[in-house]
Design a protein around this motif. Sequence first.
Motif, PDB file in Angstrom:
ATOM      1  N   THR A 121     -18.845 -25.768 -64.784  1.00  0.00           N
ATOM      2  CA  THR A 121     -17.604 -25.027 -63.816  1.00  0.00           C
ATOM      3  C   THR A 121     -16.431 -25.604 -64.064  1.00  0.00           C
ATOM      4  O   THR A 121     -16.042 -26.665 -64.445  1.00  0.00           O
ATOM      5  CB  THR A 121     -18.344 -25.149 -62.462  1.00  0.00           C
ATOM      6  OG1 THR A 121     -18.215 -26.687 -61.964  1.00  0.00           O
ATOM      7  CG2 THR A 121     -19.486 -24.810 -61.844  1.00  0.00           C
ATOM      8  N   LEU A 122     -15.658 -24.037 -63.334  1.00  0.00           N
ATOM      9  CA  LEU A 122     -14.311 -24.622 -63.820  1.00  0.00           C
ATOM     10  C   LEU A 122     -14.017 -25.747 -63.212  1.00  0.00           C
ATOM     11  O   LEU A 122     -13.401 -26.232 -62.163  1.00  0.00           O
ATOM     12  CB  LEU A 122     -13.468 -22.807 -63.561  1.00  0.00           C
ATOM     13  CG  LEU A 122     -12.467 -23.138 -63.934  1.00  0.00           C
ATOM     14  CD1 LEU A 122     -12.185 -22.364 -65.664  1.00  0.00           C
ATOM     15  CD2 LEU A 122     -11.482 -21.519 -62.967  1.00  0.00           C
ATOM     16  N   GLY A 177     -16.380 -22.784 -66.905  1.00  0.00           N
ATOM     17  CA  GLY A 177     -16.314 -21.754 -65.940  1.00  0.00           C
ATOM     18  C   GLY A 177     -17.421 -20.333 -66.968  1.00  0.00           C
ATOM     19  O   GLY A 177     -17.500 -20.193 -67.731  1.00  0.00           O
ATOM     20  N   THR A 178     -17.014 -19.487 -65.618  1.00  0.00           N
ATOM     21  CA  THR A 178     -17.880 -17.767 -66.783  1.00  0.00           C
ATOM     22  C   THR A 178     -16.675 -17.368 -66.654  1.00  0.00           C
ATOM     23  O   THR A 178     -15.275 -17.447 -66.330  1.00  0.00           O
ATOM     24  CB  THR A 178     -18.529 -17.142 -65.062  1.00  0.00           C
ATOM     25  OG1 THR A 178     -17.447 -17.254 -64.114  1.00  0.00           O
ATOM     26  CG2 THR A 178     -19.330 -18.509 -64.646  1.00  0.00           C
ATOM     27  N   GLN A 206     -14.154 -16.045 -64.051  1.00  0.00           N
ATOM     28  CA  GLN A 206     -13.479 -16.753 -63.411  1.00  0.00           C
ATOM     29  C   GLN A 206     -11.940 -16.756 -63.767  1.00  0.00           C
ATOM     30  O   GLN A 206     -11.440 -17.044 -63.819  1.00  0.00           O
ATOM     31  CB  GLN A 206     -13.872 -17.831 -63.325  1.00  0.00           C
ATOM     32  CG  GLN A 206     -15.235 -18.214 -62.180  1.00  0.00           C
ATOM     33  CD  GLN A 206     -15.776 -19.896 -62.252  1.00  0.00           C
ATOM     34  OE1 GLN A 206     -16.331 -20.180 -62.859  1.00  0.00           O
ATOM     35  NE2 GLN A 206     -16.436 -20.092 -60.966  1.00  0.00           N
ATOM     36  N   ARG A 207     -12.683 -17.295 -65.626  1.00  0.00           N
ATOM     37  CA  ARG A 207     -11.372 -16.705 -66.463  1.00  0.00           C
ATOM     38  C   ARG A 207     -10.705 -15.437 -66.382  1.00  0.00           C
ATOM     39  O   ARG A 207      -9.809 -15.629 -66.630  1.00  0.00           O
ATOM     40  CB  ARG A 207     -11.653 -17.423 -67.845  1.00  0.00           C
ATOM     41  CG  ARG A 207     -12.801 -18.375 -67.707  1.00  0.00           C
ATOM     42  CD  ARG A 207     -12.913 -18.948 -69.341  1.00  0.00           C
ATOM     43  NE  ARG A 207     -13.748 -17.939 -69.944  1.00  0.00           N
ATOM     44  CZ  ARG A 207     -14.904 -18.404 -70.578  1.00  0.00           C
ATOM     45  NH1 ARG A 207     -15.274 -19.096 -69.433  1.00  0.00           N
ATOM     46  NH2 ARG A 207     -15.348 -17.444 -71.564  1.00  0.00           N
ATOM     47  N   ARG A 221     -10.317 -13.859 -63.832  1.00  0.00           N
ATOM     48  CA  ARG A 221      -8.720 -14.257 -62.425  1.00  0.00           C
ATOM     49  C   ARG A 221      -7.717 -15.017 -62.857  1.00  0.00           C
ATOM     50  O   ARG A 221      -7.994 -14.936 -61.664  1.00  0.00           O
ATOM     51  CB  ARG A 221      -9.986 -14.457 -61.233  1.00  0.00           C
ATOM     52  CG  ARG A 221     -11.334 -13.582 -61.444  1.00  0.00           C
ATOM     53  CD  ARG A 221     -12.360 -14.025 -60.244  1.00  0.00           C
ATOM     54  NE  ARG A 221     -11.439 -13.370 -58.886  1.00  0.00           N
ATOM     55  CZ  ARG A 221     -12.236 -13.629 -57.103  1.00  0.00           C
ATOM     56  NH1 ARG A 221     -13.787 -13.918 -57.181  1.00  0.00           N
ATOM     57  NH2 ARG A 221     -10.995 -14.141 -56.451  1.00  0.00           N
ATOM     58  N   ALA A 241      -7.490 -22.159 -68.389  1.00  0.00           N
ATOM     59  CA  ALA A 241      -9.329 -22.332 -67.526  1.00  0.00           C
ATOM     60  C   ALA A 241      -9.643 -23.578 -67.732  1.00  0.00           C
ATOM     61  O   ALA A 241      -9.434 -24.514 -67.319  1.00  0.00           O
ATOM     62  CB  ALA A 241      -9.739 -21.567 -67.825  1.00  0.00           C
TER      63      ALA A 241
END
Length: 460
Positions: free
Chosen positions: A46-47, A68-69, A72-73, A75, A79
Amino acid sequence: MKLSFAEDSAEALPLTLLEPGDLPGWLEAQDASTRAWVEASSFAGTLGQALVIPGEGGAPAAALAGYGTQAQRRRGRFALAAAVPALGSARYRIADGLPPEQAEEEALGWLLAGYAFDRYKAQSPAKARLVAPAGIDASRVEVMANAEALTRELINTPAADMGPDALEAAARALAAEFGAQCDVTVGDALLEGNFPMIHTVGRAASQAPRLIDMCWGQSGPQLVLVGKGVCFDTGGLNLKPGASMGLMKKDMGGAANVLGLAHMIMSLELPLRLRVLIPAVENAIDGNAFRPQDILTSRKGLTVEINNTDAEGRLVLADALALADESTPDLIISMATLTGAARVAVGPDLAPFFSTRPDHADALRQAATKAADPVWELPFWEPYEPMIEPGIADLDNAPSGGQAGALTAALFLRRFVDNAPYVHFDIYGWQPTAAPARPKGGAMQGVRAILTALPEMLKL
């Protein structure tokens, strides 16, 4: 504080970036000891997560960072920098998992995560260092990081130590570093030099108002940067309430940002002629402070009715813009923490800008994506021109009604530029909450986008 990449060596630990869905497949390829260590940890990719993996004898041998996903990146930015605080103070090289197209952004974010404002108090211990990823221009990334550190440092410093004299000293130090010329007009000499509004706004302060004028470069198109240098803004006789005055050390954020951009341009030796103009003042209260309903005559000759002494930034910028325009440069860019309306419109993360040329606006939008430096265009909306025309003077510095405040301020400034393409940035200059690579405090906004767009805008 010098932000730089680490030299590659045997001491640099291999760092693998993993998305959550990639962890099971990665574990299958590891030895039993590594699998047991990772499975016993809470690491899930996870981030912001990080995990140092021991080797024989317990010494660190490798590390993992959660990437992260993709959602997520999208947003956020930087990262990888989210994991830096959890990686200790070791030296790392990225072994796997970093998309090549993200290498420069993530490398820059790692360097920026190493910044801390420690002028008054020791901050966090030494942070993890990174060997520059393959395929990036490491020197350019270091230049951008250190220019942003300069900008943050200037904004973070309180007005007691960053008044007009200290801002002048910072500009002179930058000029000396790169062999630029720096001339400063101070106090009553502003009247002799025909900078009446700069003098009027700053004359009530304990430190004299001044205009900083820095020039660098002998050939190429001329770029003029104009930065608002209001080192503290009480609001003047239209005194701000305490809650609104609390962050006013950052009201010289425009000046700090153009100095950061100048640092980049000169460090990278861009083939242009650079001029930086900074009206440096403090908007204070004394018996000679300017008043509501005063009418000022600007350098350009336009008269300005003062309907709010807290709308002072556009006044000092106007005289500087008029000077910039007199040399008919190829491009004028102003940067200022100018209006609360801009923050209401787009929040603290976006840098809103106005441009007199659509192709320049297009170049900035494209560059912003590439540079991970978001900007948003607002219009020079001509139907609002009557809002800045009070009737008894040419211009009104604070139109009544409270609507379209960022647009009317930009239209006011545009009245002082006739001979050159013009771009105006109404920035916030502050990171209100910590984010990856961006601690709470002074912020650079829009500058990397400008740097990236300049070759297109000036045909370099």
